[in-house]
Design a protein around this motif. Structure first.
Motif, PDB file in Angstrom:
ATOM      1  N   ALA A 247     -77.694   9.808 -40.686  1.00 45.99           N
ATOM      2  CA  ALA A 247     -76.391   9.656 -41.325  1.00 45.99           C
ATOM      3  C   ALA A 247     -75.913   8.235 -41.054  1.00 45.99           C
ATOM      4  CB  ALA A 247     -75.403  10.669 -40.766  1.00 45.99           C
ATOM      5  N   PHE A 248     -74.984   7.759 -41.894  1.00 40.27           N
ATOM      6  CA  PHE A 248     -74.519   6.378 -41.768  1.00 40.27           C
ATOM      7  C   PHE A 248     -73.041   6.362 -41.386  1.00 40.27           C
ATOM      8  CE2 PHE A 248     -78.218   6.271 -44.461  1.00 40.27           C
ATOM      9  CZ  PHE A 248     -78.927   5.195 -43.951  1.00 40.27           C
ATOM     10  N   HIS A 249     -72.762   5.675 -40.286  1.00 42.45           N
ATOM     11  CA  HIS A 249     -71.409   5.574 -39.757  1.00 42.45           C
ATOM     12  C   HIS A 249     -70.907   4.146 -39.851  1.00 42.45           C
ATOM     13  CE1 HIS A 249     -71.355   9.552 -37.584  1.00 42.45           C
ATOM     14  NE2 HIS A 249     -72.655   9.383 -37.730  1.00 42.45           N
ATOM     15  N   LEU A 250     -69.604   4.008 -40.087  1.00 40.28           N
ATOM     16  CA  LEU A 250     -68.970   2.698 -40.037  1.00 40.28           C
ATOM     17  C   LEU A 250     -68.557   2.393 -38.601  1.00 40.28           C
ATOM     18  CD1 LEU A 250     -66.744   2.970 -43.221  1.00 40.28           C
ATOM     19  CD2 LEU A 250     -68.867   1.690 -42.990  1.00 40.28           C
ATOM     20  N   ALA A 251     -68.726   1.169 -38.185  1.00 39.07           N
ATOM     21  CA  ALA A 251     -68.383   0.775 -36.821  1.00 39.07           C
ATOM     22  C   ALA A 251     -68.081  -0.714 -36.818  1.00 39.07           C
ATOM     23  CB  ALA A 251     -69.546   1.094 -35.876  1.00 39.07           C
ATOM     24  N   ARG A 252     -67.811  -1.246 -35.636  1.00 38.40           N
ATOM     25  CA  ARG A 252     -67.681  -2.686 -35.464  1.00 38.40           C
ATOM     26  C   ARG A 252     -68.651  -3.110 -34.376  1.00 38.40           C
ATOM     27  NH1 ARG A 252     -63.957  -5.448 -38.134  1.00 38.40           N
ATOM     28  NH2 ARG A 252     -63.921  -7.173 -36.634  1.00 38.40           N
ATOM     29  N   VAL A 253     -69.431  -4.122 -34.684  1.00 36.04           N
ATOM     30  CA  VAL A 253     -70.470  -4.625 -33.786  1.00 36.04           C
ATOM     31  C   VAL A 253     -70.258  -6.125 -33.609  1.00 36.04           C
ATOM     32  CG1 VAL A 253     -72.947  -5.037 -33.545  1.00 36.04           C
ATOM     33  CG2 VAL A 253     -72.130  -2.823 -34.381  1.00 36.04           C
ATOM     34  N   ALA A 258     -69.751  -3.087 -39.410  1.00 37.66           N
ATOM     35  CA  ALA A 258     -71.171  -2.733 -39.368  1.00 37.66           C
ATOM     36  C   ALA A 258     -71.365  -1.310 -39.855  1.00 37.66           C
ATOM     37  CB  ALA A 258     -71.715  -2.871 -37.951  1.00 37.66           C
ATOM     38  N   VAL A 259     -72.597  -1.034 -40.250  1.00 34.74           N
ATOM     39  CA  VAL A 259     -73.037   0.322 -40.567  1.00 34.74           C
ATOM     40  C   VAL A 259     -74.119   0.687 -39.561  1.00 34.74           C
ATOM     41  CG1 VAL A 259     -74.229   1.785 -42.249  1.00 34.74           C
ATOM     42  CG2 VAL A 259     -72.475   0.169 -43.018  1.00 34.74           C
TER      43      VAL A 259
END
Length: 312
Positions: A247-253, A258-259
């Motif tokens: 599954a693909f989550h949105l985040a911050r990297v 980021a995905v």
């Protein structure tokens, strides 16, 4: 070693780790450098050390510069397969983020560009930009003149600015919205929509899931969109490589949107974006397991939101 000496070192461990990460671009290497600094602190005649923080900073910085100069590091980084190790926002190793310069210095784009600097230029730049050291102190840390420190920082800024898109900082909500649109287009196969979401000078780089001998690089909106669509197209081979259907989550990297591709409880890949003028200006895809270990551990502790795309 007495408890006071240990406590004094531990009080500065986080700052040392964030400095080492910026200098080396690797959390694992940064932890090794901090541990080596501790061993030297342990063996030092501490009664003769007037300012422990300055002494520790000097030792750590020189250890990192030596590591960057080593034959192994030069070979690895010159081979064209090196990318910084991505870190999930909130990781203490990312360190200070109060100013634009501090946030910039830990972005994947700037960490990658710093590879083109000499080790001393990189150290002077990081000490000045991210930690606001005056040139007199930088000179003492690197055993150079104050004038040389100024020259190193100036050259580093010039080289990075020459290839760095520097406009106004994009607020996180706007950047997230652009990435959400991008992810939806990539998952649906709408290549024409992907092209429309890319700047005309977009660039993309990928480690090829750690399988490519050199980094894969793409330019032009059409080529980048085609590469992204191919990367998001599910196949049995990709599912086997990922260990399931992620599954693909949105985040911050590293301070950027980021995905994350997550299979079970494992982060099996990430794409980190830079957004400018409401479009995607660059993408950096990382899927080599060795670069994702720390990010994956942080992700499991984080308790993520529901995925933006559930199946692949």
């Amino acid at each position: 070693m007495d408890s006071d000496a240990i406590e004094r070192f531990e009080a500065g461990r986080g700052r040392l780790a964030s400095l080492a990460y910026r200098l080396l671009g690797s959390a694992a290497d940064a932890e090794d450098a901090v541990q080596d600094t501790f061993l030297r602190w342990q063996a030092a005649d501490r009664a003769r050390i007037e300012v422990p923080e300055a002494w520790l900073t000097k030792v750590l910085t020189r250890l990192c510069v030596d590591r960057l100069r080593s034959a192994h590091a030069r070979h690895e980084r010159a081979a064209g397969s090196w990318l910084p190790e991505p870190l999930l926002d909130g990781d203490p190793m990312l360190g200070p983020a109060a100013t634009f310069e501090q946030r910039e210095s830990v972005s994947l784009a700037v960490l990658t560009l710093m590879e083109r600097l000499s080790p001393v230029e990189r150290a002077a730049y990081v000490l000045r930009e991210a930690f606001s050291y005056p040139h007199a102190e930088i000179a003492g840390i690197l055993d150079i003149t104050e004038s040389a420190s100024q020259q190193h920082v100036h050259r580093a800024r010039t080289r990075i600015a020459a290839e760095r898109r520097r406009g106004e900082e994009v607020d996180p909500a706007t950047a997230r919205r652009v990435v959400e649109e991008f992810l939806a287009a990539a998952a649906s196969g709408r290549t024409e929509r992907l092209v429309a979401l890319l700047t005309s000078d977009v660039t993309a780089v990928s480690d090829g899931a750690g399988l490519a001998r050199r980094l894969l690089r793409y330019t032009t909106p059409e080529r980048v969109a085609s590469h992204v669509r191919a990367g998001f197209r599910p196949t049995p081979a990709k599912r086997r490589l990922a260990g399931g259907s992620p599954a693909f989550h949105l985040a911050r990297v590293n301070g950027s949107p980021a995905v994350l591709a997550v299979a079970g409880d494992r982060v099996v890949g990430t794409v980190v974006f830079e957004v400018a003028d409401g479009k995607v200006a660059s993408l950096c895809g990382i899927a080599a397991a060795g670069r994702l270990a720390r990010l994956g551990e942080a992700w499991r502790r984080y308790g993520p939101d529901a995925p933006a795309v559930h199946t692949w």
